[in-house]
Design an enzyme around this catalytic site. Sequence first.
Site: not given
Ligand code: 13P
Length: 340
Positions: A177, A219
Amino acid sequence: MNTTELEATVRAMTARGKGLLAADESSGTIKKRFDSIGLESTETNRRDYRQMLFTTDGLEQAISGVILYDETLRQSTDDGRTLAGILQAKGIVPGIKVDKGTIAMAPGSAEKLTEGFDGLARRYEEYYQLGARFAKWRAVYSISDHLPSTRNMLLNAQGLARYAAITQQSGLVPIVEPEVLMDGAHTIERCEEVTTAVLNAVFAALAAEGVALELMVLKPNMVISGKECAVQASAQQVAAATVRCFSRTVPAAVPGIMFLSGGQGDAEATANLDAINRLSAHHPWTFSFSYGRALQAPSLKAWGGKKDNIAAGQKALQKRALLNGAACRGEYEAKLEQAA
Ligand code: 13P
């Protein structure tokens, strides 16, 4: 590395028409969410909230996996079922956030690096026993005229890649991510430029670490206007810029791109995902969601911390899950928001 098991996990996570529920808020973050409904953040309240979400009837229709926080993976209901077990019984894969948040890259620096390597391989042995089959590690980048710096992108990419390698070696699927934040007045063009540079650095580092791209999930943020930008790009513009950016940077071997919502409104996050999927039928990846706030916000509000409102909270979650499921197929329409 048990490739067969990792393949099965990735396939389940990226099943068509489904996405992930990010319910992995750290204790600090969930406190902020509970503050918004005037609820104290106790261990029991956190358990009750997550139990309300996970026992939603039919959740598995549009949710393939849930990202949990360490505490949640260890919690049980009053009748002794683990929260992870509740998900498994629905065919939903439990996952675990393993990073330990961010610190300043250097004293006084606005840029951040992610912590969490200490004992990671050992922690995975326990997480696996507790039922986790995938993991998440978040790197965060803020945009200004001169940031993120090349050094920050390199170090965060190396961190994500090292984490991904350890995760695969431990038998779990890594969610990688890299989140370019929406905060600021920057344009969508600037977001595209930064996201492109960030993803190029991430995939160079993943290659250098020998991470199997087939056995991970990306992600990312969508390519989107800064929150304070005077001209907000439309869903079609977001879709065009996002698909262009990923086509240029993400190898076809990556099976799934599951977006974070990052502060977009809940209907906005759904409409943008839908526009992306309408554009991209011929692309190699599944474009789906891994939303935290955009799935949970209406549910948290409807629940309000009250037992009597559990059904209302679950209904609100299921509505967002199904609408995002429709967006994964490019079948969402704004008028569905009005339906009960
Ligand atoms: P949000 O969709 O609220 O941005 O959260 C996703 C997430 O896992 C952030 O690390």
